[in-house]
Motif scaffolding. Sequence first.
Motif, mmCIF file in Angstrom:
data_model
loop_
_atom_site.group_PDB
_atom_site.id
_atom_site.type_symbol
_atom_site.label_atom_id
_atom_site.label_comp_id
_atom_site.label_asym_id
_atom_site.label_seq_id
_atom_site.Cartn_x
_atom_site.Cartn_y
_atom_site.Cartn_z
ATOM 1 N N ASN A 1 0.860 -1.174 0.000
ATOM 2 C CA ASN A 1 0.000 0.000 0.000
ATOM 3 C C ASN A 1 0.899 1.227 0.000
ATOM 4 O O ASN A 1 2.132 1.121 0.051
ATOM 5 C CB ASN A 1 -0.953 -0.006 1.202
ATOM 6 N N LYS A 2 0.312 2.394 -0.051
ATOM 7 C CA LYS A 2 1.102 3.605 -0.198
ATOM 8 C C LYS A 2 1.989 3.892 1.005
ATOM 9 O O LYS A 2 2.943 4.667 0.906
ATOM 10 C CB LYS A 2 0.175 4.797 -0.461
ATOM 11 N N LYS A 3 1.712 3.251 2.140
ATOM 12 C CA LYS A 3 2.513 3.487 3.332
ATOM 13 C C LYS A 3 3.814 2.691 3.345
ATOM 14 O O LYS A 3 4.803 3.117 3.939
ATOM 15 C CB LYS A 3 1.706 3.150 4.592
ATOM 16 N N ILE A 4 3.815 1.522 2.704
ATOM 17 C CA ILE A 4 4.997 0.665 2.795
ATOM 18 C C ILE A 4 5.691 0.443 1.457
ATOM 19 O O ILE A 4 6.739 -0.214 1.415
ATOM 20 C CB ILE A 4 4.638 -0.707 3.401
ATOM 21 N N TYR B 192 10.288 1.614 13.953
ATOM 22 C CA TYR B 192 8.944 2.114 13.667
ATOM 23 C C TYR B 192 7.961 1.720 14.764
ATOM 24 O O TYR B 192 7.151 2.533 15.217
ATOM 25 C CB TYR B 192 8.482 1.562 12.316
ATOM 26 N N SER C 28 7.079 4.943 17.036
ATOM 27 C CA SER C 28 5.896 5.594 16.462
ATOM 28 C C SER C 28 4.837 5.814 17.519
ATOM 29 O O SER C 28 4.082 6.784 17.475
ATOM 30 C CB SER C 28 5.332 4.752 15.313
#
Length: 252
Positions: A201-204, A236, A240
């Motif tokens: 996905n766009k996060k990883i 992370y 986080s």
Amino acid sequence: MEITQVILITLIAFFAYMHCFVGSTMHNRPIVVAPLVGLALGDLHTGIVIGATLELVFMGAFPVGASNPPDFVSGSIIATAFVILTGQDVSAAVVLAVPIATLVLLIDNFLMTVVLTWGAHLADRYAEEGDLEGVERMQLLFAIGNKLILALIVGIGFSLGVPAIEKILSLVPGYVIHGMDVAAGIIPAIGFAMLAKMMLNKKIVAFLLLGFVMVAYLKITVTGVALFGLAIALIYVNFSGTKEVVVDDNEF
């Protein structure tokens, strides 16, 4: 061929097929099964190499609903045994594993659609009578019996010996074997693509690109990239933190 080796190969197959009975531990994967075969036949190193190779070939092979992948347990076991006993190149395991896995898949599909269905009907009869123990017996009998039959098939295939396998392979035209080589080179890419489709996905996606850059331009080994990724994951997770969720129960 010693009877002890046949028994060990059959037990390894049964152990692999029973992975779903202990929570799908995935110990049926080639990277686990092939080294066990190598250990049983006295060549652990070759078993490890073949296991890693076949794991790439069957990386995208996993059941989805009623769709089953090729039976990589049988393919991995018999192909590994063939290479070890004949001294063939590791690439021969790939050529042999795919058609064997496909053939045993057909047998497994027959067992599931005919034999296991019959077991389900027997369990229904016990259920109508309110006999819960009868239902459980049918479940265990047919579920474990199915795995035992597959393991015996693998053992019989191994006991036929290398000459029988070589004779079968000699009947296969050269262009078919070449086509399997080409397909074996494509299958890992398909497996990676299927895994990427589920995970990315766009996060990883940036982390995936970072791994490729490290290998292609910095010449870092795959092990080094994996350790670097582990360090990033730990950082992370640890730094986080978790955001506190504020719940407003004031309806007005």
